[in-house]
Design an enzyme around this catalytic site. Sequence first.
Site, PDB file in Angstrom:
ATOM      1  N   GLU A 146       0.876  -1.184   0.000  1.00 15.47           N
ATOM      2  CA  GLU A 146       0.000   0.000   0.000  1.00 15.47           C
ATOM      3  C   GLU A 146       0.902   1.219   0.000  1.00 15.47           C
ATOM      4  O   GLU A 146       2.088   1.110   0.317  1.00 15.47           O
ATOM      5  CB  GLU A 146      -0.866   0.016   1.270  1.00 15.47           C
ATOM      6  N   ALA A 149       3.156   1.458   2.950  1.00 16.84           N
ATOM      7  CA  ALA A 149       3.332   0.132   3.551  1.00 16.84           C
ATOM      8  C   ALA A 149       3.828  -0.826   2.470  1.00 16.84           C
ATOM      9  O   ALA A 149       3.055  -1.578   1.881  1.00 16.84           O
ATOM     10  CB  ALA A 149       2.028  -0.372   4.156  1.00 16.84           C
ATOM     11  N   ASP A 275       9.538 -16.777   1.652  1.00 21.68           N
ATOM     12  CA  ASP A 275      10.614 -17.784   1.699  1.00 21.68           C
ATOM     13  C   ASP A 275      10.537 -18.677   0.471  1.00 21.68           C
ATOM     14  O   ASP A 275      11.545 -19.163  -0.032  1.00 21.68           O
ATOM     15  CB  ASP A 275      10.512 -18.659   2.962  1.00 21.68           C
ATOM     16  N   ILE A 375      29.716  -2.081 -22.263  1.00 19.54           N
ATOM     17  CA  ILE A 375      30.743  -2.636 -23.154  1.00 19.54           C
ATOM     18  C   ILE A 375      30.291  -2.547 -24.613  1.00 19.54           C
ATOM     19  O   ILE A 375      31.089  -2.293 -25.507  1.00 19.54           O
ATOM     20  CB  ILE A 375      31.076  -4.103 -22.770  1.00 19.54           C
ATOM     21  N   GLU A 401       9.370  -8.058  -4.113  1.00 15.48           N
ATOM     22  CA  GLU A 401       9.627  -9.160  -3.156  1.00 15.48           C
ATOM     23  C   GLU A 401      10.666  -8.753  -2.105  1.00 15.48           C
ATOM     24  O   GLU A 401      11.503  -9.556  -1.700  1.00 15.48           O
ATOM     25  CB  GLU A 401      10.128 -10.400  -3.889  1.00 15.48           C
ATOM     26  N   THR A 403      13.014  -5.111  -1.221  1.00 14.90           N
ATOM     27  CA  THR A 403      14.138  -4.456  -1.919  1.00 14.90           C
ATOM     28  C   THR A 403      15.460  -5.066  -1.445  1.00 14.90           C
ATOM     29  O   THR A 403      15.510  -5.790  -0.446  1.00 14.90           O
ATOM     30  CB  THR A 403      14.163  -2.951  -1.599  1.00 14.90           C
TER      31      THR A 403
HETATM   32  C1  LIG Z   1       6.841  -3.658 -10.946  1.00 14.62           C
HETATM   33  C2  LIG Z   1       6.470  -3.912  -9.530  1.00 14.62           C
HETATM   34  C3  LIG Z   1       5.701  -5.014  -9.221  1.00 14.62           C
HETATM   35  C4  LIG Z   1       5.311  -5.251  -7.894  1.00 14.62           C
HETATM   36  N1  LIG Z   1       4.505  -6.321  -7.617  1.00 14.62           N
HETATM   37  C5  LIG Z   1       3.957  -6.439  -6.377  1.00 14.62           C
HETATM   38  C6  LIG Z   1       2.967  -7.430  -6.096  1.00 14.62           C
HETATM   39  O1  LIG Z   1       2.627  -8.254  -6.944  1.00 14.62           O
HETATM   40  N2  LIG Z   1       2.387  -7.428  -4.884  1.00 14.62           N
HETATM   41  C7  LIG Z   1       2.739  -6.548  -3.901  1.00 14.62           C
HETATM   42  O2  LIG Z   1       2.169  -6.607  -2.817  1.00 14.62           O
HETATM   43  N3  LIG Z   1       3.707  -5.616  -4.115  1.00 14.62           N
HETATM   44  C8  LIG Z   1       4.319  -5.538  -5.337  1.00 14.62           C
HETATM   45  N4  LIG Z   1       5.253  -4.568  -5.583  1.00 14.62           N
HETATM   46  C9  LIG Z   1       5.641  -3.651  -4.529  1.00 14.62           C
HETATM   47  C10 LIG Z   1       7.060  -3.874  -4.039  1.00 14.62           C
HETATM   48  O3  LIG Z   1       7.165  -5.091  -3.349  1.00 14.62           O
HETATM   49  C11 LIG Z   1       7.414  -2.652  -3.176  1.00 14.62           C
HETATM   50  O4  LIG Z   1       7.499  -1.543  -4.045  1.00 14.62           O
HETATM   51  C12 LIG Z   1       8.702  -2.834  -2.440  1.00 14.62           C
HETATM   52  O5  LIG Z   1       8.548  -3.791  -1.428  1.00 14.62           O
HETATM   53  C13 LIG Z   1       9.196  -1.522  -1.802  1.00 14.62           C
HETATM   54  O6  LIG Z   1       8.210  -0.961  -1.015  1.00 14.62           O
HETATM   55  P1  LIG Z   1       7.805   0.583  -1.187  1.00 14.62           P
HETATM   56  O7  LIG Z   1       7.397   0.760  -2.604  1.00 14.62           O
HETATM   57  O8  LIG Z   1       6.823   0.953  -0.156  1.00 14.62           O
HETATM   58  O9  LIG Z   1       9.141   1.371  -0.963  1.00 14.62           O
HETATM   59  P2  LIG Z   1       9.704   1.969   0.404  1.00 14.62           P
HETATM   60  O10 LIG Z   1       9.491   1.003   1.505  1.00 14.62           O
HETATM   61  O11 LIG Z   1       9.144   3.324   0.573  1.00 14.62           O
HETATM   62  O12 LIG Z   1      11.240   2.027   0.088  1.00 14.62           O
HETATM   63  C14 LIG Z   1      11.875   3.111  -0.591  1.00 14.62           C
HETATM   64  C15 LIG Z   1      13.376   2.933  -0.460  1.00 14.62           C
HETATM   65  O13 LIG Z   1      13.755   2.954   0.948  1.00 14.62           O
HETATM   66  C16 LIG Z   1      14.462   1.766   1.274  1.00 14.62           C
HETATM   67  N5  LIG Z   1      14.134   1.354   2.653  1.00 14.62           N
HETATM   68  C17 LIG Z   1      12.904   1.247   3.207  1.00 14.62           C
HETATM   69  N6  LIG Z   1      12.996   0.830   4.492  1.00 14.62           N
HETATM   70  C18 LIG Z   1      14.311   0.682   4.746  1.00 14.62           C
HETATM   71  C19 LIG Z   1      15.055   0.270   5.893  1.00 14.62           C
HETATM   72  N7  LIG Z   1      14.463  -0.093   7.023  1.00 14.62           N
HETATM   73  N8  LIG Z   1      16.410   0.234   5.792  1.00 14.62           N
HETATM   74  C20 LIG Z   1      17.060   0.573   4.643  1.00 14.62           C
HETATM   75  N9  LIG Z   1      16.397   0.985   3.530  1.00 14.62           N
HETATM   76  C21 LIG Z   1      15.059   1.024   3.572  1.00 14.62           C
HETATM   77  C22 LIG Z   1      13.991   0.731   0.269  1.00 14.62           C
HETATM   78  O14 LIG Z   1      14.930  -0.307   0.124  1.00 14.62           O
HETATM   79  C23 LIG Z   1      13.864   1.581  -0.992  1.00 14.62           C
HETATM   80  O15 LIG Z   1      15.117   1.732  -1.587  1.00 14.62           O
HETATM   81  C24 LIG Z   1       5.702  -4.351  -6.883  1.00 14.62           C
HETATM   82  C25 LIG Z   1       6.511  -3.241  -7.207  1.00 14.62           C
HETATM   83  C26 LIG Z   1       6.895  -3.018  -8.505  1.00 14.62           C
HETATM   84  C27 LIG Z   1       7.736  -1.824  -8.814  1.00 14.62           C
END
Ligand SMILES: Cc1cc2nc3c(=O)[nH]c(=O)nc-3n(C[C@H](O)[C@H](O)[C@H](O)COP(=O)(O)OP(=O)(O)OC[C@H]3O[C@@H](n4cnc5c(N)ncnc54)[C@H](O)[C@@H]3O)c2cc1C
Length: 424
Positions: A146, A149, A275, A375, A401, A403
């Site tokens: 979300e 989230a 997992d 390259i 899945e 980051t």
């Molecule tokens: C093409 C695509 C397909 C997707 N498919 C699905 C799906 O099928 N189902 C689903 O539920 N989700 C899906 N997602 C969502 C994806 O899993 C999330 O975008 C991802 O988990 C990151 O969450 P966020 O977008 O809230 O980023 P944020 O949590 O806001 O993160 C932003 C940045 O901050 C970093 N960060 C955040 N917290 C920390 C921390 N504690 N320490 C260090 N760095 C941190 C992150 O690594 C990232 O670089 C998809 C996303 C994309 C782009």
Amino acid sequence: MPIEFETPKPITQTQFMLKTVADEMMRPRSRYFDEHEHEIPWDYIEFMHLAMKASGGGGLVPREPSPQPSPEGRGGNSARPSIGYQLVAAQIESLTYGDLGMYHCLPGGGLGAAAVNAAGTPEQKEKFLARFKDDKPTFAAMCITESGAGSDNSAIRTRAVLDEKTNEWVINGEKIFVTGGDKSFSEYEKLGKGFIVVWATIDPSAGRAGMRAFVVEGGTPGVKIVKLEHKMGIRVSDTAAISLVDARVPFENILGSATVEKTTSGFRGAMATFDATRPLVAASGIGVARAALEFLKEKLAENGIQIRYGLPRQKLSNIEREVIDMEIMLKSAWLMVIKATWMADNKKPNALEASMSKVKSGDVTTKITQKVVEILGPLGYSREFLAEKWMRDAKITDIYEGTGQINRLVVARQVLGYSGAELR
Ligand SMILES: Cc1cc2nc3c(=O)[nH]c(=O)nc-3n(C[C@H](O)[C@H](O)[C@H](O)COP(=O)(O)OP(=O)(O)OC[C@H]3O[C@@H](n4cnc5c(N)ncnc54)[C@H](O)[C@@H]3O)c2cc1C
């Protein structure tokens, strides 16, 4: 049970077959679907559905060896170790060698079915997963993320409340970035009825302990696809934003217990899904990187540059060293996938290895595809070849899945013995 390094025959056979699919069905369509975002590759979907049906149906799902011989004496290979997850990883790597976005258009349960498998009862698995063997191609998706989230998915605000009069859950919330959300939820004449698995809280005061997943059938009133994302890569894969307003689902569509106890078992259901799926996502990136690396070697060979394996490093050219280093990175990432999937097949807890494989693959696939473009120079940057597309596609391996940063946190917690609250 020791890990064997010889690739089992069913895996080499499937790799051989899927190479043809990658070369003939996927590559020739890659550029078209990259440039026609959100167009659905129907001929590929139908072809793959028929092909999978011919080999037992159900999409790419790990299968156990059959425990008993058939009455005619066939099968009965329970003594053989399961290679279900290893096989699926190899299938995915072979398909993403063709095209990562089109791999996401492969009919079957995807992450939605993985969630049912990880958190559902045997009856729920029977009820919700049977459809993937039907005549029409069918999809399922998983919605956790979300706005606000994603990495911290325990912060989800989507709410499920039990209406005791009708014995239905009433779900309200907004989900974003749902891979395959449109094909899983919308009605298309050529597709069977799919479902989305929606993560919601049944008790906001309980934090992670209140999180549960719900199977929401395609076409459920109150659920709407509100947007399809325009993306940098994997543009043929639909990535949906979904709103749920008073969406009603039957009581029995909850995956796991409807009672909130002071445990985080609900949240652990989500983690168990990861997992299983993180090593598979790792495998999906490796196919793209292999495609890029093989293409580079082909182009180098056309220009008279052969990699002289076996020479001392100081006698190699810089390009030869770079290619060999990329091959080492790719192989080591693949070994990590084999280890994580082997553990899943042997029912060993693999949270650490699953995250390690995902981190490694995210890094390696991003670096290799970028290096290949570098390259190749202008040829790498040109749309005449797929190298630039592979670079755009590969980056997602490091984002969804969990980051790279989040998976590193999971690894660090496991290695150092810290809880989520102690290290975040
Ligand atoms: C093409 C695509 C397909 C997707 N498919 C699905 C799906 O099928 N189902 C689903 O539920 N989700 C899906 N997602 C969502 C994806 O899993 C999330 O975008 C991802 O988990 C990151 O969450 P966020 O977008 O809230 O980023 P944020 O949590 O806001 O993160 C932003 C940045 O901050 C970093 N960060 C955040 N917290 C920390 C921390 N504690 N320490 C260090 N760095 C941190 C992150 O690594 C990232 O670089 C998809 C996303 C994309 C782009």
